[in-house]
Design a protein around this motif. Sequence first.
Motif, PDB file in Angstrom:
ATOM      1  N   VAL A 189       3.436  -4.511  -8.664  1.00 10.15           N
ATOM      2  CA  VAL A 189       2.521  -3.379  -8.505  1.00 10.15           C
ATOM      3  C   VAL A 189       2.163  -2.716  -9.822  1.00 10.15           C
ATOM      4  CG1 VAL A 189       3.256  -2.911  -6.139  1.00 10.15           C
ATOM      5  CG2 VAL A 189       4.436  -1.779  -8.048  1.00 10.15           C
ATOM      6  N   GLU A 246      -3.478  -1.840  -8.726  1.00 15.28           N
ATOM      7  CA  GLU A 246      -3.743  -1.644  -7.296  1.00 15.28           C
ATOM      8  C   GLU A 246      -4.464  -2.836  -6.656  1.00 15.28           C
ATOM      9  OE1 GLU A 246      -4.604   0.545  -9.654  1.00 15.28           O
ATOM     10  OE2 GLU A 246      -4.014   2.607  -9.099  1.00 15.28           O
ATOM     11  N   GLU A 247      -5.593  -3.207  -7.211  1.00 18.75           N
ATOM     12  CA  GLU A 247      -6.388  -4.268  -6.580  1.00 18.75           C
ATOM     13  C   GLU A 247      -5.650  -5.599  -6.574  1.00 18.75           C
ATOM     14  OE1 GLU A 247     -10.268  -4.596  -8.204  1.00 18.75           O
ATOM     15  OE2 GLU A 247     -10.824  -2.509  -7.799  1.00 18.75           O
ATOM     16  N   ALA A 297       0.833  -1.210   0.000  1.00 21.42           N
ATOM     17  CA  ALA A 297       0.000   0.000   0.000  1.00 21.42           C
ATOM     18  C   ALA A 297       0.864   1.255   0.000  1.00 21.42           C
ATOM     19  CB  ALA A 297      -0.935  -0.010   1.214  1.00 21.42           C
ATOM     20  N   VAL A 332      -0.837   0.402 -13.536  1.00 23.23           N
ATOM     21  CA  VAL A 332      -0.689   0.150 -12.103  1.00 23.23           C
ATOM     22  C   VAL A 332      -1.815  -0.793 -11.698  1.00 23.23           C
ATOM     23  CG1 VAL A 332      -0.596   1.158  -9.801  1.00 23.23           C
ATOM     24  CG2 VAL A 332       0.356   2.411 -11.745  1.00 23.23           C
ATOM     25  N   LEU A 388       2.104   1.761  -3.538  1.00 23.42           N
ATOM     26  CA  LEU A 388       1.041   2.282  -4.398  1.00 23.42           C
ATOM     27  C   LEU A 388       0.779   3.754  -4.127  1.00 23.42           C
ATOM     28  CD1 LEU A 388      -1.380  -0.768  -4.164  1.00 23.42           C
ATOM     29  CD2 LEU A 388      -0.066  -0.059  -6.183  1.00 23.42           C
ATOM     30  N   GLU A 389       0.914   4.160  -2.862  1.00 21.31           N
ATOM     31  CA  GLU A 389       0.739   5.576  -2.534  1.00 21.31           C
ATOM     32  C   GLU A 389       1.853   6.413  -3.155  1.00 21.31           C
ATOM     33  OE1 GLU A 389       1.281   9.331  -0.800  1.00 21.31           O
ATOM     34  OE2 GLU A 389       2.652   7.675  -0.344  1.00 21.31           O
TER      35      GLU A 389
END
Length: 438
Positions: free
Chosen positions: A113, A64-65, A43, A62, A46-47
């Motif tokens: 990612v 994310e999920e 996380a 990207v 990803l941020e």
Amino acid sequence: MTPERGPGGPSAGSGETVDHGTHAHSLAAAVRAGRVRAVDVVADALERIARTDRSLCAFREVWEEDALRRAAEVDARVAAGERLPLAGVPFAVKGRHGLRSAGPLVAAGCVAVGATAVPGPGTPWQTWGLGRYGRTVNPWRADRTPGGSSAGAAVAVAAGVVPLATGGDGAGSVRIPAAWCGVLGLKTTNGRLPSADRTGLAAPGVLVRCATDARAWWTAVTVGAAGTTGMAGVAGTGVAGEGAAVKPRPLRAVWSPDLGFADVDPEPVAVAHAAALRLADSGAVRIEQDLPGPRDRRAARDRRAPRGRRPAPEGAPLRLEDPADAWLALRTASGDDPLALALARRIRAVNDRRLDALFRRTDLLLTPTTPCAAHGHNGPGERYSTALTWSFNLSGHPALSIPAGFGSDGCPLGLQVVAPRGGERALLDFAELLHSDA
């Protein structure tokens, strides 16, 4: 040898210095010990992508999920007692299809990612990238290219977005962006790991910020490929072959500013040579011979007695044939162009013979990674930034670009270290002598 200041400025987003984050091996140790969850590590990555990528344009996609789901699976594996060497390490893959070859990393606990930027269509030069928000910029200076074709991979690692990114190197596509972005870039021995390149010129590689992470990647991909790719069948020549005992320090090294043929700018040579001398001063290597440049060789030739075809003495400067024609012939020629393929075979045979002779008397070859500094986004002009790298795609030798210092434009430059075929361990041993993981 690593750059002392972090990339920042307009290309890093909001003008602040980008946090380089934690190394892959440290993150994995923390996840394995239960000090942090893989979900939280991913996380955070990803941020960082969300915060910087509109400026850097390092990513094409990207995930994310999918990344958070895979991170949760890693946490479950760790909780079940599985010891994953790269548990929870967020990494990026080169291009949209890079995940296909990342199975060994995923098995080791890495979490993909996203896919990094690679060159877009429309130009013949490969030292640039096109991300989802536009052209990929060098994190040290936004008006310069990061190199390519592993452009986004180098940027994502240099800016601290992820600690590790995969690459592919067909002519310098890992080493050139590593040099211009100030990170480590390893090209493996051609044919040692699986590659989809039908010409045999491309080899898998990795971009990282420290040598320990490069070794962790190497261990993961070789363990994952050992049963299917004939790993043990690739013999190293000389000191660096797989399974050979590591030589006591210092390693022997030969410096060449131009490999005997390349047109190189003074600054990349000076920066790389100064780095080589610092290594010699530190005791990491013993530079056996400072090879003259083209001008010096011409002067020596002019002073010689009438020219003959005498064989070069054992300690003579390395003079490779320019690989450009051979590389281009192998990349583009079809079976109905026998003249081009015959030329490629001749150049390859000559260079292989000369490199084999070199590595009989030394452990490593040191050169600048690139003949020029990072160019602007309008392209390289008439210069081939591959001049010092693609010889080793033709010959198959493994090569590592390590940060050497900075040019007058404020961008990093690299020192290329080449080992005998199969000598990845020697390159990693050498890199760990110089690189602090702090």
